[in-house]
Design a protein around this motif. Structure first.
Motif, short mmCIF file in Angstrom:
data_model
loop_
_atom_site.label_atom_id
_atom_site.label_comp_id
_atom_site.label_asym_id
_atom_site.label_seq_id
_atom_site.Cartn_x
_atom_site.Cartn_y
_atom_site.Cartn_z
N VAL A 119 0.83 -1.21 0.00
CA VAL A 119 0.00 0.00 0.00
C VAL A 119 0.87 1.26 0.00
O VAL A 119 2.02 1.24 0.45
CB VAL A 119 -0.98 0.03 1.20
CG1 VAL A 119 -1.97 -1.12 1.13
CG2 VAL A 119 -0.24 0.04 2.53
N GLY A 120 0.29 2.33 -0.51
CA GLY A 120 1.01 3.60 -0.64
C GLY A 120 1.44 4.16 0.70
O GLY A 120 2.50 4.78 0.82
N ALA A 121 0.63 3.93 1.73
CA ALA A 121 0.99 4.35 3.08
C ALA A 121 0.12 3.61 4.09
O ALA A 121 -1.04 3.31 3.82
CB ALA A 121 0.80 5.86 3.26
N VAL A 122 0.72 3.34 5.24
CA VAL A 122 -0.04 2.84 6.39
C VAL A 122 -0.17 4.02 7.35
O VAL A 122 0.83 4.68 7.66
CB VAL A 122 0.67 1.66 7.07
CG1 VAL A 122 -0.04 1.28 8.38
CG2 VAL A 122 0.71 0.45 6.13
N VAL A 123 -1.39 4.29 7.77
CA VAL A 123 -1.60 5.38 8.71
C VAL A 123 -1.50 4.79 10.12
O VAL A 123 -2.35 4.00 10.53
CB VAL A 123 -2.97 6.04 8.49
CG1 VAL A 123 -3.14 7.22 9.46
CG2 VAL A 123 -3.11 6.51 7.06
N VAL A 124 -0.48 5.20 10.83
CA VAL A 124 -0.23 4.63 12.17
C VAL A 124 -1.10 5.36 13.18
O VAL A 124 -1.10 6.59 13.26
CB VAL A 124 1.26 4.74 12.54
CG1 VAL A 124 1.47 4.42 14.01
CG2 VAL A 124 2.07 3.79 11.67
N ASP A 125 -1.84 4.57 13.94
CA ASP A 125 -2.87 5.10 14.82
C ASP A 125 -2.53 4.88 16.29
O ASP A 125 -3.14 5.49 17.17
CB ASP A 125 -4.20 4.42 14.47
CG ASP A 125 -5.39 5.32 14.60
OD1 ASP A 125 -5.75 5.65 15.74
OD2 ASP A 125 -5.97 5.71 13.57
N SER A 126 -1.60 3.97 16.56
CA SER A 126 -1.24 3.71 17.96
C SER A 126 0.19 3.21 18.04
O SER A 126 0.73 2.67 17.07
CB SER A 126 -2.16 2.63 18.56
OG SER A 126 -1.81 1.36 18.03
N LEU A 127 0.81 3.37 19.23
CA LEU A 127 2.17 2.85 19.42
C LEU A 127 2.17 1.32 19.36
O LEU A 127 3.15 0.71 18.95
CB LEU A 127 2.73 3.32 20.77
CG LEU A 127 3.07 4.81 20.87
CD1 LEU A 127 3.56 5.14 22.27
CD2 LEU A 127 4.13 5.20 19.83
N ASP A 128 1.03 0.74 19.73
CA ASP A 128 0.98 -0.71 19.79
C ASP A 128 1.06 -1.40 18.44
O ASP A 128 1.40 -2.56 18.35
CB ASP A 128 -0.32 -1.14 20.51
CG ASP A 128 -0.31 -0.64 21.94
OD1 ASP A 128 0.62 -0.99 22.67
OD2 ASP A 128 -1.21 0.14 22.30
N GLU A 129 0.73 -0.68 17.39
CA GLU A 129 0.82 -1.32 16.08
C GLU A 129 2.20 -1.15 15.45
O GLU A 129 2.51 -1.79 14.45
CB GLU A 129 -0.27 -0.78 15.14
CG GLU A 129 0.00 0.60 14.57
CD GLU A 129 -1.16 1.14 13.75
OE1 GLU A 129 -0.99 1.31 12.56
OE2 GLU A 129 -2.24 1.38 14.33
N LEU A 130 3.03 -0.27 16.03
CA LEU A 130 4.33 0.02 15.41
C LEU A 130 5.24 -1.20 15.37
O LEU A 130 5.83 -1.50 14.33
CB LEU A 130 5.03 1.14 16.18
CG LEU A 130 4.72 2.55 15.72
CD1 LEU A 130 5.56 3.54 16.51
CD2 LEU A 130 4.98 2.69 14.23
N GLY A 131 5.33 -1.90 16.50
CA GLY A 131 6.20 -3.08 16.57
C GLY A 131 5.80 -4.13 15.55
O GLY A 131 6.61 -4.52 14.70
N PRO A 132 4.53 -4.57 15.60
CA PRO A 132 4.08 -5.57 14.62
C PRO A 132 4.25 -5.12 13.16
O PRO A 132 4.62 -5.92 12.31
CB PRO A 132 2.59 -5.75 14.96
CG PRO A 132 2.48 -5.36 16.40
CD PRO A 132 3.51 -4.31 16.63
#
Ligand code: LLP
Length: 431
Positions: A122-135
């Motif tokens: 995908v062109g971009a992932v919109v990061v919404d929480s710190l918890d998704e950053l690691g995965p």
């Protein structure tokens, strides 16, 4: 409010794109969602404004209405997509949309959805929480990719709209608040992760917004934060994704600013907020409602009429909250027309649905010409968040979606049948 091609002849018969509403109802049954392609094209075209000081890329918000053919339509017209789930992403790819033109959202992204998004590219992932950053970073490394990322911030702007659909205030389940260093911490975390590439910021301030000012304020806030990040970390956004939210005319008094005026004002704010020596970021927008709402109508057939003690007049139709939950959920108000009944409104009616719930009222006080059981009622402006939020409440199959253009019609989504209701069911086994 209504499709641009909607017309009423001298006898009061309604047509869309040159096709009689009665013919659509006969051919496809009721209730029926009808989308006018001409209107869709015009609403999309309104987002192509020549001569803006910064480029504006359009990512249609699939949550408003998406199906395979809609994705194909967007691909054909060169428009990107805001996808908020693995299901929307899957539909978009099935419809032929280029993954690079997809922005992937979600305040909860499941491991499967993260894998899907990274795999698709995908062109971009919109990061919404710190918890998704690691995965997300882990998946990027596993696939040997660097994932472009936007950090979603909540800018603390109160757009004047229904409280249930306001997503921009600090107390929000979406994104990182700009106060208290929360958004800054998210930016730092992304910058520290080599498998992620921070290309910009995201902020969506709400939906059905009828003023221009909150959109400009949103850009100003994002620009201010960007200047701070530039000073502090030497990072500067390539893109500011300002979300969707532009309102439409559901009622005669609704008066949204022209799309071009909103884009121009936001683009100017992006240029004004750019310090010397930096390139102004390009803007991305994610309009949903303003593309599809007015292109869509729902055709119902009146099944029952009555006047209750006290005088209130009810017309009950063959659909309701299963195909349009918005009146029950948001007290949303709609306008309707009766097919084949020209003339001034003679009755004030409560347009009720067929679902087993007193709150299933489509329109509270509709002023309509006198009609009879069997007549068709066309509810206007149902293109956004109607089919998308439809349910099988009361085990009622969902209506078909038909598109019309130049006197021809095509099915985009088949009407559900009773067998669809049983498709996932398993039979009773003695237990
Ligand atoms: N981008 C983001 C991040 C969003 O959350 C939304 C809508 C949009 C874009 C598209 O906004 P639009 O241009 O359609 O206003 N179900 C509610 C609307 C919920 C909107 C949620 N987010 C309704 O029926 O009014």
């Amino acid at each position: 409010m209504q499709p641009d091609t909607l017309a009423m002849d001298a006898a009061g018969y309604l047509s869309i794109a040159g096709i009689r509403v009665a013919d659509l109802a006969r051919r496809y049954g009721t209730p029926l969602y009808v989308f006018d392609l001409e209107t869709l094209d015009r609403r999309l075209a309104a987002y192509r404004v020549p001569g803006l000081p910064v480029p504006v890329d359009v990512y249609y918000a699939g949550k408003a209405f998406l199906c395979t053919a809609m994705a194909g339509f967007l691909a054909d017209r060169g428009v990107g997509l805001d996808a908020v789930s693995g299901g929307e992403l899957f539909t978009a790819l099935a419809g032929g949309l280029d993954a690079a033109r997809i922005v992937f959202h979600g305040n909860v992204k499941t491991p499967l959805e993260i894998t899907q998004a990274v795999e698709a590219g995908v062109g971009a992932v919109v990061v919404d929480s710190l918890d998704e950053l690691g995965p997300l970073a882990q998946e990027a490394r596993r696939q040997g990719r660097t994932v472009p990322v936007l950090v979603r911030v909540t800018p603390g702007i109160e757009a004047h709209t229904h409280a249930f659909i306001r997503t921009g205030q600090y107390d929000s389940k979406f994104g990182f608040a700009l106060t208290g260093g929360l958004a800054e911490a998210a930016v730092q975390a992304v910058l520290a992760e080599p498998a992620l590439r921070l290309i910009g910021l995201h902020s969506h301030i709400g939906s059905q917004i009828l003023d221009l000012e909150p959109f400009v304020a949103n850009v100003e806030v994002l620009m201010g934060f960007s200047r701070h990040l530039a000073r502090r970390y030497g990072w500067w956004p390539q893109v500011l994704d300002v979300g969707g939210g532009l309102g439409v005319r559901y009622q005669p008094e609704d008066d949204p600013p022209p799309t071009a005026a909103v884009l121009e004002a936001m683009a100017r704010a992006a240029v004004t907020g750019t310090p010397a020596g930096r390139e102004p970021p390009r803007l991305a927008v994610e309009p949903g409602r303003s593309i599809v709402a007015e292109a869509g109508v729902t055709i119902y057939r009146i099944g029952a009429m009555k006047t209750v003690p006290g005088g209130r007049r009810y017309w009950a139709v063959d659909g309701g909250m299963g195909d349009n939950i918005r009146p029950a959920l948001y007290q949303a108000r709609y306008q309707a027309l009766v097919d084949g009944r020209r003339g001034p409104p003679e009755e004030t009616v409560t347009l009720a649905g067929r679902y087993c719930e007193s709150g299933d009222i489509l329109i509270q006080e509709a002023r309509l010409p006198a009609a009879a059981v069997g007549d068709l009622v066309v509810v206007l402006g149902t293109g956004a968040y109607n089919y998308a939020m439809a349910s099988n409440y009361n085990r009622v199959p969902r209506p078909a979606v038909v598109t019309v253009r130049n006197g021809t019609s095509r099915v985009w989504v088949e009407r559900e049948g009773y067998s669809d209701l049983l498709r996932l069911d398993r039979p009773w086994e003695p237990w």
